[in-house]
Scaffold this active site. Structure first.
Site, PDB file in Angstrom:
ATOM      1  N   GLY A  31       0.725  -1.205  -0.044  1.00  0.00           N
ATOM      2  CA  GLY A  31       0.094   0.116  -0.016  1.00  0.00           C
ATOM      3  C   GLY A  31       0.716   1.340  -0.105  1.00  0.00           C
ATOM      4  N   TYR A  32       0.124   2.384   0.345  1.00  0.00           N
ATOM      5  CA  TYR A  32       0.870   3.778   0.147  1.00  0.00           C
ATOM      6  C   TYR A  32       1.177   3.821  -1.119  1.00  0.00           C
ATOM      7  CZ  TYR A  32       2.156   8.128   2.271  1.00  0.00           C
ATOM      8  OH  TYR A  32       2.155   9.512   2.484  1.00  0.00           O
ATOM      9  N   LEU A  33       0.351   3.517  -2.196  1.00  0.00           N
ATOM     10  CA  LEU A  33       0.668   3.513  -3.533  1.00  0.00           C
ATOM     11  C   LEU A  33       1.307   4.668  -4.256  1.00  0.00           C
ATOM     12  CD1 LEU A  33      -2.596   1.615  -4.575  1.00  0.00           C
ATOM     13  CD2 LEU A  33      -0.392   0.516  -3.724  1.00  0.00           C
ATOM     14  N   HIS A  37       4.144   1.287  -8.032  1.00  0.00           N
ATOM     15  CA  HIS A  37       2.982   0.315  -7.890  1.00  0.00           C
ATOM     16  C   HIS A  37       2.225   0.259  -9.045  1.00  0.00           C
ATOM     17  CE1 HIS A  37       4.011   1.478  -3.437  1.00  0.00           C
ATOM     18  NE2 HIS A  37       4.212   0.137  -3.423  1.00  0.00           N
ATOM     19  N   GLN A  61       7.686  -9.599   7.597  1.00  0.00           N
ATOM     20  CA  GLN A  61       8.927  -8.987   6.940  1.00  0.00           C
ATOM     21  C   GLN A  61       9.618  -8.057   7.548  1.00  0.00           C
ATOM     22  OE1 GLN A  61       6.889  -8.466   2.958  1.00  0.00           O
ATOM     23  NE2 GLN A  61       8.239  -6.596   3.050  1.00  0.00           N
ATOM     24  N   GLY A 147       8.530  -5.277  -8.751  1.00  0.00           N
ATOM     25  CA  GLY A 147       9.626  -4.244  -9.414  1.00  0.00           C
ATOM     26  C   GLY A 147      10.820  -4.755  -9.155  1.00  0.00           C
ATOM     27  N   LYS A 149      12.971  -2.714  -8.441  1.00  0.00           N
ATOM     28  CA  LYS A 149      13.346  -1.766  -7.563  1.00  0.00           C
ATOM     29  C   LYS A 149      13.833  -2.714  -6.257  1.00  0.00           C
ATOM     30  CE  LYS A 149      13.520   1.441  -4.187  1.00  0.00           C
ATOM     31  NZ  LYS A 149      12.653   0.832  -3.131  1.00  0.00           N
ATOM     32  N   SER A 186       7.683   4.055  -0.973  1.00  0.00           N
ATOM     33  CA  SER A 186       6.726   4.488   0.150  1.00  0.00           C
ATOM     34  C   SER A 186       7.708   5.018   1.088  1.00  0.00           C
ATOM     35  CB  SER A 186       6.024   3.186   0.707  1.00  0.00           C
ATOM     36  OG  SER A 186       5.356   2.554  -0.625  1.00  0.00           O
ATOM     37  N   ARG A 187       8.824   4.746   1.347  1.00  0.00           N
ATOM     38  CA  ARG A 187       9.758   5.066   2.594  1.00  0.00           C
ATOM     39  C   ARG A 187      10.202   6.511   2.212  1.00  0.00           C
ATOM     40  NH1 ARG A 187      10.958  -0.632   3.369  1.00  0.00           N
ATOM     41  NH2 ARG A 187      10.191  -1.252   5.548  1.00  0.00           N
TER      42      ARG A 187
HETATM   43  P1  AMP Z   1       5.802  -2.573  -1.678  1.00  0.00           P
HETATM   44  O1  AMP Z   1       4.544  -1.941  -1.696  1.00  0.00           O
HETATM   45  O2  AMP Z   1       7.081  -1.720  -1.489  1.00  0.00           O
HETATM   46  O3  AMP Z   1       5.978  -3.862  -0.885  1.00  0.00           O
HETATM   47  O4  AMP Z   1       6.143  -2.870  -3.233  1.00  0.00           O
HETATM   48  C1  AMP Z   1       5.134  -3.567  -4.093  1.00  0.00           C
HETATM   49  C2  AMP Z   1       5.648  -3.959  -5.212  1.00  0.00           C
HETATM   50  O5  AMP Z   1       5.976  -2.631  -6.097  1.00  0.00           O
HETATM   51  C3  AMP Z   1       6.916  -4.705  -5.268  1.00  0.00           C
HETATM   52  O6  AMP Z   1       7.168  -5.721  -6.360  1.00  0.00           O
HETATM   53  C4  AMP Z   1       8.002  -3.563  -5.629  1.00  0.00           C
HETATM   54  O7  AMP Z   1       9.273  -3.939  -6.159  1.00  0.00           O
HETATM   55  C5  AMP Z   1       7.274  -2.466  -6.576  1.00  0.00           C
HETATM   56  N1  AMP Z   1       8.019  -1.295  -6.425  1.00  0.00           N
HETATM   57  C6  AMP Z   1       8.200  -0.604  -5.453  1.00  0.00           C
HETATM   58  N2  AMP Z   1       9.094   0.856  -5.747  1.00  0.00           N
HETATM   59  C7  AMP Z   1       8.941   0.673  -7.102  1.00  0.00           C
HETATM   60  C8  AMP Z   1       9.699   1.543  -8.190  1.00  0.00           C
HETATM   61  N3  AMP Z   1      10.046   2.607  -7.790  1.00  0.00           N
HETATM   62  N4  AMP Z   1       9.369   1.061  -9.319  1.00  0.00           N
HETATM   63  C9  AMP Z   1       8.855  -0.067  -9.516  1.00  0.00           C
HETATM   64  N5  AMP Z   1       8.297  -1.066  -8.823  1.00  0.00           N
HETATM   65  C10 AMP Z   1       8.377  -0.601  -7.781  1.00  0.00           C
END
Ligand code: AMP
Length: 286
Positions: A31-33, A37, A61, A147, A149, A186-187
């Site tokens: 979340g916190y899209l 995302h 995690q 991602g 990332k 998100s951070r």
């Molecule tokens: P998270 O909400 O941080 O767990 O991320 C969810 C998904 O979004 C994961 O597959 C991440 O790798 C992807 N993601 C996070 N930040 C980025 C970004 N800047 N570019 C592409 N994908 C991202």
């Protein structure tokens, strides 16, 4: 867009899509899209007939001293963004449904889970793999989008799906960045203006690596040394790791021959940020 919290309802809804013979795409998130995302969501909408997005801040995690409690959350905004994007189902399970009392099982992708981020975040990838497998069992997607990332996460989940003969195909998509190069995360909202400026050092170090490689440098040690020097020149930055590794095995390489992952984790103030690039393949270059 359907909103589903209960695991059993999600299983039934996904089952229905599958019995209709429709291709199911899945984007797991915490979340916190942001645009990163949403880029994955759009890829899923393009490739699949129906798209499920999960929002679950996975307690397994996070380490005991990490930011699970203060991790940013904005469910209303997330919901509006997903609705607008045209997502079919938002799955937002409760902590206790995903990790009920008495939960004992874990998934470990040994070797891969202990390197890079796994060194400073012990247990992190065990938590990721366990919950992603659970989500896959609930949603049973044809495709799941992640991602680049989180490069190590992507490599670990690819390995897990292969090792456990899962039917889900893992799709990895490029890093989405701010105009100045900072990878969306998100951070990033934890950063004050001075830290936000300092955070650019991650991208600058990756650009440096790429420029050296493009100029013919193949010694990983020289590239790593320059990256460390560059990050070290930023007073607000503290290096967690700078690693140059094989992009499948995550083993350190001395010379850059095949597809090589250059990954960094840096503390900017109290905020730990990660970023990476691929050298030598057809991956993303900054
Ligand atoms: P998270 O909400 O941080 O767990 O991320 C969810 C998904 O979004 C994961 O597959 C991440 O790798 C992807 N993601 C996070 N930040 C980025 C970004 N800047 N570019 C592409 N994908 C991202």
């Amino acid at each position: 867009m359907k909103k589903i919290a209960a695991v059993e309802r999600m299983k039934a809804a996904a089952g229905e899509i599958k019995t209709q013979g429709r291709i199911l795409g899945f984007v797991p998130t915490m979340g916190y899209l942001h645009e990163g995302h949403l880029s994955l969501v759009r890829e899923s909408l393009k490739k699949a007939d129906a798209t499920v997005v999960s929002i679950f801040v996975n307690p397994l995690q996070f380490g005991p001293r990490e930011d699970f409690r203060r991790y940013p959350r904005d469910p209303e905004r997330d919901e509006a963004l997903l609705e607008e994007a045209g997502v079919d189902i938002l799955f937002h399970p409760a902590d206790l449904d995903m990790v009920p009392d008495g939960f004992r099982t874990t998934v470990e992708v040994s070797g891969l889970q202990d390197k890079l981020c796994g060194r400073s975040r012990p247990g992190h990838f065990k938590g990721v793999a366990t919950v992603v497998l659970k989500l896959f069992n609930i949603v049973r997607p044809d495709y799941a989008f992640f991602g680049q990332k989180d490069a190590q996460q992507a490599i670990i989940l690819r390995r897990m799906t292969k090792d456990l003969d899962l039917d889900t195909k893992i799709e990895i998509r490029p890093i989405v960045r701010e105009e100045d190069g900072l990878a969306l995360s998100s951070r990033n909202m934890y950063l004050n203006p001075e830290e936000r400026r300092a955070a650019l050092v991650l991208f600058r170090s990756l650009k440096k690596a790429h420029a050296m490689w493009a100029a013919g440098e193949r010694e990983a040690g020289s590239i790593r040394g320059e990256m460390l020097r560059l990050i070290g020149s930023e007073p607000l930055a503290r290096v967690d790791y700078v690693e140059i590794v094989d992009s499948d095995t995550l083993e350190t390489v001395d010379r850059i021959n095949g597809k090589t992952l250059v990954a960094v984790a840096v503390l900017i103030g109290n905020t730990r940020l990660i970023d990476n690039t691929i050298l030598g393949g057809k991956g993303e270059h900054p």
